[in-house]
Scaffold this active site. Sequence first.
Site, PDB file in Angstrom:
ATOM      1  CE1 TYR A  11      -0.839 -12.749   2.415  1.00  0.00           C
ATOM      2  CE2 TYR A  11      -1.509 -10.509   3.006  1.00  0.00           C
ATOM      3  CZ  TYR A  11      -0.522 -11.478   2.883  1.00  0.00           C
ATOM      4  OH  TYR A  11       0.772 -11.173   3.196  1.00  0.00           O
ATOM      5  CB  ILE A  12      -5.389 -12.083   6.810  1.00  0.00           C
ATOM      6  CG1 ILE A  12      -4.539 -10.984   6.144  1.00  0.00           C
ATOM      7  CG2 ILE A  12      -5.005 -12.236   8.277  1.00  0.00           C
ATOM      8  CD1 ILE A  12      -4.867  -9.581   6.581  1.00  0.00           C
ATOM      9  CG  PHE A  71     -10.332 -13.166   8.346  1.00  0.00           C
ATOM     10  CD1 PHE A  71      -9.159 -12.538   8.718  1.00  0.00           C
ATOM     11  CD2 PHE A  71     -10.681 -14.340   9.009  1.00  0.00           C
ATOM     12  CE1 PHE A  71      -8.348 -13.057   9.717  1.00  0.00           C
ATOM     13  CE2 PHE A  71      -9.879 -14.869  10.008  1.00  0.00           C
ATOM     14  CZ  PHE A  71      -8.716 -14.231  10.365  1.00  0.00           C
ATOM     15  CB  SER A  75      -9.534  -5.107   2.491  1.00  0.00           C
ATOM     16  OG  SER A  75      -9.053  -5.903   1.426  1.00  0.00           O
ATOM     17  CB  SER A 115      -7.797  -1.650   9.168  1.00  0.00           C
ATOM     18  OG  SER A 115      -6.894  -0.846   8.449  1.00  0.00           O
ATOM     19  CE1 TYR A 139     -10.695  -2.268   4.926  1.00  0.00           C
ATOM     20  CE2 TYR A 139      -8.814  -0.867   5.457  1.00  0.00           C
ATOM     21  CZ  TYR A 139      -9.441  -2.097   5.496  1.00  0.00           C
ATOM     22  OH  TYR A 139      -8.823  -3.160   6.110  1.00  0.00           O
ATOM     23  CE  LYS A 143     -11.857  -3.990   7.829  1.00  0.00           C
ATOM     24  NZ  LYS A 143     -12.176  -5.407   8.002  1.00  0.00           N
ATOM     25  CG  LEU A 188       5.618  -1.613  -1.671  1.00  0.00           C
ATOM     26  CD1 LEU A 188       5.753  -0.769  -2.918  1.00  0.00           C
ATOM     27  CD2 LEU A 188       6.208  -0.867  -0.467  1.00  0.00           C
ATOM     28  N   GLY A 281      -4.829   9.858  -0.152  1.00  0.00           N
ATOM     29  CA  GLY A 281      -5.211   9.177   1.088  1.00  0.00           C
ATOM     30  C   GLY A 281      -4.083   8.419   1.764  1.00  0.00           C
TER      31      GLY A 281
HETATM   32  N1  UDP Z   1       3.051   1.959  -3.036  1.00  0.00           N
HETATM   33  C1  UDP Z   1       3.855   2.379  -4.081  1.00  0.00           C
HETATM   34  N2  UDP Z   1       3.688   1.799  -5.307  1.00  0.00           N
HETATM   35  C2  UDP Z   1       2.759   0.819  -5.540  1.00  0.00           C
HETATM   36  C3  UDP Z   1       1.958   0.372  -4.451  1.00  0.00           C
HETATM   37  C4  UDP Z   1       2.139   0.971  -3.207  1.00  0.00           C
HETATM   38  O1  UDP Z   1       4.676   3.272  -3.936  1.00  0.00           O
HETATM   39  O2  UDP Z   1       2.646   0.353  -6.687  1.00  0.00           O
HETATM   40  C5  UDP Z   1       3.209   2.575  -1.713  1.00  0.00           C
HETATM   41  C6  UDP Z   1       1.933   3.195  -1.171  1.00  0.00           C
HETATM   42  O3  UDP Z   1       1.797   4.518  -1.638  1.00  0.00           O
HETATM   43  C7  UDP Z   1       2.178   3.115   0.339  1.00  0.00           C
HETATM   44  C8  UDP Z   1       3.033   1.862   0.504  1.00  0.00           C
HETATM   45  O4  UDP Z   1       3.552   1.560  -0.786  1.00  0.00           O
HETATM   46  O5  UDP Z   1       2.950   4.212   0.758  1.00  0.00           O
HETATM   47  C9  UDP Z   1       2.236   0.666   0.995  1.00  0.00           C
HETATM   48  O6  UDP Z   1       1.084   0.560   0.165  1.00  0.00           O
HETATM   49  P1  UDP Z   1       0.127  -0.694   0.227  1.00  0.00           P
HETATM   50  O7  UDP Z   1      -0.941  -0.501  -0.806  1.00  0.00           O
HETATM   51  O8  UDP Z   1       0.928  -1.950   0.140  1.00  0.00           O
HETATM   52  O9  UDP Z   1      -0.500  -0.665   1.680  1.00  0.00           O
HETATM   53  P2  UDP Z   1      -1.326   0.507   2.466  1.00  0.00           P
HETATM   54  O10 UDP Z   1      -0.304   1.204   3.309  1.00  0.00           O
HETATM   55  O11 UDP Z   1      -1.999   1.378   1.473  1.00  0.00           O
HETATM   56  O12 UDP Z   1      -2.295  -0.275   3.295  1.00  0.00           O
END
Ligand code: UDP
Length: 326
Positions: A11-12, A71, A75, A115, A139, A143, A188, A281
């Site tokens: 991706y990145i 990269f 992750s 990260s 993870y 890093k 998300l 987490g």
């Molecule tokens: N999240 C959510 N529902 C999902 C996926 C993620 O509510 O189906 C929340 C997750 O708990 C976090 C935020 O969205 O608070 C961002 O999550 P993501 O996995 O995108 O990135 P992270 O912060 O874990 O690197």
Amino acid sequence: MKVLVLGGAGYIGSHAVLALREKGFEPVVLDDLSRGHRAAVIGAGLIEADLTAVDLAAVLKESECGAVMHFAALSQVGESVSRPDLYYRNNVAGGLLLLDAMVKSGVRYLIFSSSAAVYGEPSRVPISEDHPTAPVNPYGATKLAFEGAMRWYAHAFGLRYASLRYFNAAGAHPDGLLGEDHRPETHLIPLVLKAVLGDCPMAVFGNDYPTYDGTCIRDYIHVCDLASAHLLALQALLAGEPSSVFNLGTGRGYSVLQMIETARRVTDHDISIQLSPRRPGDPAELVAGSRLAGERLGWRPRYPELEDIVTHAWRWHRAHPEGYPA
Ligand code: UDP
């Protein structure tokens, strides 16, 4: 100058390859395609290989690369908890092979994808680079371990590096050339957009966090802004600037519910919410203090608005509902 981009089909990395080309560098991608996509490598040669199973010093010599962007790491936080062995092998042992190869072949410049996970549960936000590092999952620990190795290799063997601590990488190339395609997807924004495309409810992990609406707050940074930071960091090293660590975020936090509301607006589609338990987490709030990257690299995010980030992501997801072709 040729630049070896390890993980350049991801991706990145794929966005960084395009940015390198735009600035006149010649990227050479090495990727085992276990998580990256052949179709995401645009404008660069692809060496299909696992970095832990190839003679990287020979690759660096034969390709005549003068710098490396790294990269190629695993992750996914959840996966790292259940399979720390994979994470230490890929992210730490694989990284050490890279450092050894750089020393052996005399390539001095390294830009590393780090990260915000190195900070763990923050004691203050925004998080600046001098915030204590205390990762809460393998993870983040891997890093941080690699950052330590890089620092000491640099000290002993004259390498120069920039370690870029990303907050939440998001969005897609504005022209629709590249996007985000993880399998399985856990992030998300792509999940919200997939919920729109599939007309499914969207899971919200926890609404009892100590934030203004109870859902987690994150700092979403456009993937093209991450790519441009890599270019600036490389140019700074080549100009003789010292090794450094930089946070990369916009400094603005958005909650999960705000994100879903933005996706509703951008897609003009209703999204129903399924309240779910907290995801283990997940810190309540992660927001970057990125002043250093502004001051030292002249980095300014070009797409800081959430609306733009989601619009670009939507453009790509709508055009690629199944993700990249095989
Ligand atoms: N999240 C959510 N529902 C999902 C996926 C993620 O509510 O189906 C929340 C997750 O708990 C976090 C935020 O969205 O608070 C961002 O999550 P993501 O996995 O995108 O990135 P992270 O912060 O874990 O690197």
